[in-house]
Design an enzyme around this catalytic site. Structure first.
Site, PDB file in Angstrom:
ATOM      1  N   ARG A  30       1.084   5.349   4.348  1.00  0.00           N
ATOM      2  CA  ARG A  30       1.609   5.422   3.083  1.00  0.00           C
ATOM      3  C   ARG A  30       2.736   6.181   3.052  1.00  0.00           C
ATOM      4  O   ARG A  30       3.882   6.163   2.276  1.00  0.00           O
ATOM      5  CB  ARG A  30       0.563   5.961   1.844  1.00  0.00           C
ATOM      6  CG  ARG A  30      -0.437   4.960   1.477  1.00  0.00           C
ATOM      7  CD  ARG A  30      -1.823   5.564   0.973  1.00  0.00           C
ATOM      8  NE  ARG A  30      -2.754   4.824   0.600  1.00  0.00           N
ATOM      9  CZ  ARG A  30      -3.550   4.082   1.406  1.00  0.00           C
ATOM     10  NH1 ARG A  30      -3.735   4.169   2.644  1.00  0.00           N
ATOM     11  NH2 ARG A  30      -4.575   3.307   0.849  1.00  0.00           N
ATOM     12  N   ASP A 320     -15.731   5.103   5.672  1.00  0.00           N
ATOM     13  CA  ASP A 320     -15.555   5.026   7.366  1.00  0.00           C
ATOM     14  C   ASP A 320     -16.340   6.037   7.913  1.00  0.00           C
ATOM     15  O   ASP A 320     -16.189   6.186   9.271  1.00  0.00           O
ATOM     16  CB  ASP A 320     -13.958   5.415   7.499  1.00  0.00           C
ATOM     17  CG  ASP A 320     -13.135   4.204   6.691  1.00  0.00           C
ATOM     18  OD1 ASP A 320     -13.585   3.107   6.575  1.00  0.00           O
ATOM     19  OD2 ASP A 320     -11.834   4.690   6.467  1.00  0.00           O
TER      20      ASP A 320
HETATM   21  O1  SPQ Z   1      -6.829   0.215   8.368  1.00  0.00           O
HETATM   22  P1  SPQ Z   1      -8.173  -0.263   8.613  1.00  0.00           P
HETATM   23  O2  SPQ Z   1      -8.375  -1.068   9.968  1.00  0.00           O
HETATM   24  O3  SPQ Z   1      -8.981  -1.033   7.758  1.00  0.00           O
HETATM   25  O4  SPQ Z   1      -9.147   1.335   8.887  1.00  0.00           O
HETATM   26  C1  SPQ Z   1     -10.338   1.494   8.320  1.00  0.00           C
HETATM   27  C2  SPQ Z   1     -10.828   2.813   9.352  1.00  0.00           C
HETATM   28  O5  SPQ Z   1     -11.988   2.627   9.809  1.00  0.00           O
HETATM   29  O6  SPQ Z   1     -10.056   3.225   9.984  1.00  0.00           O
HETATM   30  C3  SPQ Z   1     -11.430   0.870   8.031  1.00  0.00           C
HETATM   31  F1  SPQ Z   1     -11.926  -0.114   9.008  1.00  0.00           F
HETATM   32  O7  SPQ Z   1     -10.007   2.471   7.083  1.00  0.00           O
HETATM   33  C4  SPQ Z   1      -9.854   1.998   5.798  1.00  0.00           C
HETATM   34  C5  SPQ Z   1     -10.848   2.274   4.862  1.00  0.00           C
HETATM   35  O8  SPQ Z   1     -12.045   1.622   5.367  1.00  0.00           O
HETATM   36  C6  SPQ Z   1      -8.435   2.840   5.387  1.00  0.00           C
HETATM   37  C7  SPQ Z   1      -8.252   2.418   3.885  1.00  0.00           C
HETATM   38  C8  SPQ Z   1      -6.945   2.765   3.456  1.00  0.00           C
HETATM   39  O9  SPQ Z   1      -6.170   3.475   4.003  1.00  0.00           O
HETATM   40  O10 SPQ Z   1      -6.430   2.163   2.030  1.00  0.00           O
HETATM   41  C9  SPQ Z   1      -9.249   1.988   3.146  1.00  0.00           C
HETATM   42  C10 SPQ Z   1     -10.392   1.612   3.341  1.00  0.00           C
HETATM   43  O11 SPQ Z   1     -10.533   0.406   3.394  1.00  0.00           O
HETATM   44  P2  SPQ Z   1     -11.088  -0.617   2.230  1.00  0.00           P
HETATM   45  O12 SPQ Z   1     -11.174  -1.930   2.587  1.00  0.00           O
HETATM   46  O13 SPQ Z   1     -12.451  -0.144   1.595  1.00  0.00           O
HETATM   47  O14 SPQ Z   1      -9.985  -0.622   0.980  1.00  0.00           O
END
Ligand code: SPQ
Length: 440
Positions: A30, A320
């Site tokens: 961000r 996570d």
């Molecule tokens: O970026 P990515 O691959 O989706 O990463 C993950 C992680 O475990 O590192 C999910 F697999 O984190 C997401 C988290 O689960 C990061 C995130 C964010 O920065 O907004 C939000 C979460 O995902 P979501 O789908 O619940 O919004």
């Protein structure tokens, strides 16, 4: 050729000392996005120099933003303003990063140019309809594959998006943030209501940049009237990376560890609450506010854990951290039951199935359910060969299991640890785990 990394963990040991884990991944993404859209120069400290955040950084360079660094986690972003992005020459490759793809889809839907977003095999299998469908209601034009996955072909609709009032079917910070970014380019107001609180870094950082965001209960509202004014950002350590050490120290007798400068935003601290309910001994010290985000030092010592029913309201606040919490549950006396966590099935891997498969190989009684897992803990953890399926958090979780294992654990497909935590091996070995990394 892409390299293959295998972790080999010798059993036993504990975690002792003091350390600072790398910067928060969500905030690092961000900081690049909002710093690029701001007017003026933004300095960032504590930026996560790992593949996911670097993919976002490269995407903004490809759209004409001058970004100096990172050097030791420091960046200088020469913001181009809300309307200053340029068409990239090629498609934007976002590697393994769901956050990059989902947030960028909202931002790019309202630009005066077209873009194509691509990712690696894992990212190309993850659901994107959760963002493309509400964006379509706003007037966006985004083509996915038939399965609703990347590549995303985005036709920029500058000046044509319309605000919506959207009730999210799942608790997702990525969907919320995507729609807020689109809302910055839409006519009228865009509101997103979340079924349960999710990480609020986008809202906090927008406010830090002086962009008006309204929050009423679970509903967040934004419009196109604001502008972003450059602001310095100090990214704290990532609690999701700290989690491996919180669990490691909690399960390994003799551990005594302090984790410095960890972000403890209440939308992220579910892991601490869950571990405490299990009997962990974690102290929150030196609480302070850094750039609008709460930060603290976390002191953790070994404590015998007990199994619990994980309260469902904590699930989005620890989403996570479940891979490593499953390891804690395997070490806890009695049964741990997780439900309401079906989102785990659509992360970098199916984190319910992949963790259950690996735990079973290690001799743990782990029963996957549609939306969670039931683990009978307290028995012995054995050794064996487990597959992380290229998921960074699974690879690090099974490494931590080695602290309580009775035999060596080999973990396959660990290269993606570099997406969030390049220093993991070096840090965890310096604190007391016997882990070697083999490249082929
Ligand atoms: O970026 P990515 O691959 O989706 O990463 C993950 C992680 O475990 O590192 C999910 F697999 O984190 C997401 C988290 O689960 C990061 C995130 C964010 O920065 O907004 C939000 C979460 O995902 P979501 O789908 O619940 O919004």
């Amino acid at each position: 050729m892409t390299k293959t990394i295998t972790f080999k963990v010798n059993p036993g040991g504990n975690l002792q000392g003091e350390t600072r884990v790398p910067g928060d991944k969500s905030m690092s993404h961000r900081s690049i996005m909002l710093g690029s859209l701001a007017e003026g120069v933004t300095h960032v400290k504590g930026f996560l120099e790992a593949e996911d955040a670097l993919a976002t950084l490269q995407a903004f360079r490809d759209m004409g933003v001058r970004i100096e660094g990172p050097v030791n986690g420091e960046l200088t972003i020469h913001g181009v303003g809300k309307h200053g992005l340029k068409a990239p020459k090629n498609e934007l490759y976002l590697g393994n990063s769901g956050t990059s793809m989902r947030l960028l889809s909202g931002l790019l839907a309202g630009q005066p140019f077209n873009t194509v977003l691509t990712g690696d095999k894992s990212l190309s299998g993850r659901p994107m309809k959760r963002v493309t469908e509400p964006l379509a209601m706003m007037g966006a034009e985004i083509k996915t594959t038939e399965r609703g996955t990347a590549p995303l072909h985005i036709t920029g609709k500058a000046g044509q998006l319309k605000g919506i009032d959207y009730v999210m079917p799942m608790a997702s910070a990525q969907v919320k943030s995507c729609l807020m970014l689109a809302g910055m380019y839409a006519q009228g107001e865009t509101s997103v209501t979340e079924p349960a609180p999710t990480r609020d870094h986008t809202e906090r950082m927008l406010s830090g940049f002086g962009y008006p965001v309204r929050k009423q209960g679970n509903k967040i509202t934004i419009n196109a009237e604001g502008k972003l004014t450059a602001s310095d950002i100090d990214v704290p350590s990532d609690i999701s990376s700290a989690a491996f050490f919180l669990v490691g120290a909690s399960i390994a007798p003799g551990s005594d560890l302090t984790l410095k400068h960890v972000g403890i935003n209440p939308t992220r601290t579910g892991v601490i609450d869950i571990l405490k309910l299990m009997g962990a001994h974690i102290e929150i010290l030196n609480e302070r506010l850094v750039g609008g985000e709460p930060v603290a030092d976390l002191h953790v010592v070994y404590s015998p854990l007990k199994g619990i029913d994980i309260p469902e309201e904590l699930v989005p606040l620890a989403i996570d951290e479940f891979p490593v919490l499953f390891v804690a549950a395997a070490c806890a006396e009695g049964q741990t039951r997780l439900s309401g966590a079906e989102e785990l099935r659509v992360k970098e891997s199916d984190r319910i199935q992949v963790m259950a498969d690996g735990l079973k190989i290690l001799g743990v009684d782990a029963q996957p359910t549609a939306d969670g897992m039931i683990i009978q803990g307290g028995g012995k953890i054995g050794g064996g060969v487990v597959d992380s399926h290229g998921d960074h958090r699974i690879a690090m979780s099974f490494s931590i299991a080695g602290l309580r294992a009775g035999a060596p654990i080999t973990i396959l497909d660990c290269a993606n640890v570099n997406t969030s935590f390049r220093e993991f091996k070096q840090l965890v070995t310096s604190l007391g785990l016997d882990l070697v990394s083999e490249e082929s």
